[in-house]
Design a protein around this motif. Structure first.
Motif, PDB file in Angstrom:
ATOM      1  N   LYS A  32       0.857  -1.188   0.000  1.00  0.00           N
ATOM      2  CA  LYS A  32       0.000   0.000   0.000  1.00  0.00           C
ATOM      3  C   LYS A  32       0.886   1.228   0.000  1.00  0.00           C
ATOM      4  CE  LYS A  32      -3.746  -2.278   2.367  1.00  0.00           C
ATOM      5  NZ  LYS A  32      -4.605  -2.347   3.520  1.00  0.00           N
ATOM      6  N   ASN A 104       1.908  10.411  11.098  1.00  0.00           N
ATOM      7  CA  ASN A 104       1.319  11.309  10.098  1.00  0.00           C
ATOM      8  C   ASN A 104       0.984  10.602   8.784  1.00  0.00           C
ATOM      9  OD1 ASN A 104       1.411  14.216  11.149  1.00  0.00           O
ATOM     10  ND2 ASN A 104       3.424  13.408  11.712  1.00  0.00           N
ATOM     11  N   LEU A 105       0.822   9.287   8.804  1.00  0.00           N
ATOM     12  CA  LEU A 105       0.625   8.534   7.566  1.00  0.00           C
ATOM     13  C   LEU A 105      -0.561   9.026   6.738  1.00  0.00           C
ATOM     14  CD1 LEU A 105       1.485   4.851   8.554  1.00  0.00           C
ATOM     15  CD2 LEU A 105       2.753   6.398   7.043  1.00  0.00           C
ATOM     16  N   LYS A 106      -1.695   9.275   7.373  1.00  0.00           N
ATOM     17  CA  LYS A 106      -2.873   9.710   6.605  1.00  0.00           C
ATOM     18  C   LYS A 106      -2.632  11.052   5.933  1.00  0.00           C
ATOM     19  CE  LYS A 106      -6.461   7.050   8.753  1.00  0.00           C
ATOM     20  NZ  LYS A 106      -7.843   6.978   9.158  1.00  0.00           N
ATOM     21  N   SER A 107      -2.086  11.997   6.669  1.00  0.00           N
ATOM     22  CA  SER A 107      -1.790  13.315   6.097  1.00  0.00           C
ATOM     23  C   SER A 107      -0.740  13.202   4.995  1.00  0.00           C
ATOM     24  CB  SER A 107      -1.284  14.271   7.168  1.00  0.00           C
ATOM     25  OG  SER A 107      -2.274  14.503   8.129  1.00  0.00           O
ATOM     26  N   GLY A 109      -0.171  10.622   3.102  1.00  0.00           N
ATOM     27  CA  GLY A 109      -0.817  10.011   1.939  1.00  0.00           C
ATOM     28  C   GLY A 109      -1.591  11.040   1.123  1.00  0.00           C
ATOM     29  N   ARG A 110      -2.328  11.909   1.813  1.00  0.00           N
ATOM     30  CA  ARG A 110      -3.084  12.962   1.108  1.00  0.00           C
ATOM     31  C   ARG A 110      -2.144  13.904   0.366  1.00  0.00           C
ATOM     32  NH1 ARG A 110      -6.359  12.610   5.651  1.00  0.00           N
ATOM     33  NH2 ARG A 110      -5.248  14.276   6.733  1.00  0.00           N
TER      34      ARG A 110
END
Length: 148
Positions: A32, A104-107, A109-110
């Motif tokens: 991913k 901070n993975l989600k940020s 990724g965005r």
């Protein structure tokens, strides 16, 4: 003669005009946000270690803001070489705090998708003691291949 050991290699399709192939061994879980490997044919465009300073040499304090500017800087460098993020085959990330990266993975990724789209080359992430620029939290090297 013995058969080769290990998983067989699957080539995940990318549009033929891209000159790139994602290498995904059979039976391996799909990664991913990165590729296990890439194959490419074309002209090589590479960056040095790029950090998140702007054209005036200012570096944001925030980790995600530094990543955003770093990726933007890479995009500009690639354009100078006639490449774009879709030509990336490898990114090597150097971070001073792996926990900060993971938190901070989600940020991240965005931000990544905003600048590079949904193209995920082979990537490595390495934690380092520090970077040359003391205030830098991340440095990224990029390799792209532009089709012939």
């Amino acid at each position: 003669m013995t058969s080769p050991k290990g998983p067989a290699l699957t080539v995940v399709p990318i549009p033929k005009t891209s000159g790139l192939q994602v290498l995904q061994p059979n039976g391996w879980p799909t990664p991913k946000g990165y590729a296990n490997g890439m194959a490419a044919d074309g002209r090589l465009v590479v960056t040095g270690g790029v950090i998140g300073w702007d054209a005036q040499g200012h570096l944001p304090d925030d980790f995600v803001a530094q990543v955003r500017q770093t990726l933007s800087n890479i995009s500009v460098i690639l354009a100078e070489g006639g490449a774009s993020p879709k030509h990336l085959v490898r990114l090597t990330w150097y971070v001073v705090d792996i926990e900060e990266y993971l938190a901070n993975l989600k940020s991240l990724g965005r931000v990544y998708r905003e600048i590079f789209g949904a193209h995920y080359p082979a990537m490595a992430l390495v934690q380092v003691v520090r970077l040359v620029e003391k205030a830098a939290r991340v440095e990224i090297e990029a390799t792209a291949v532009v089709p012939r």
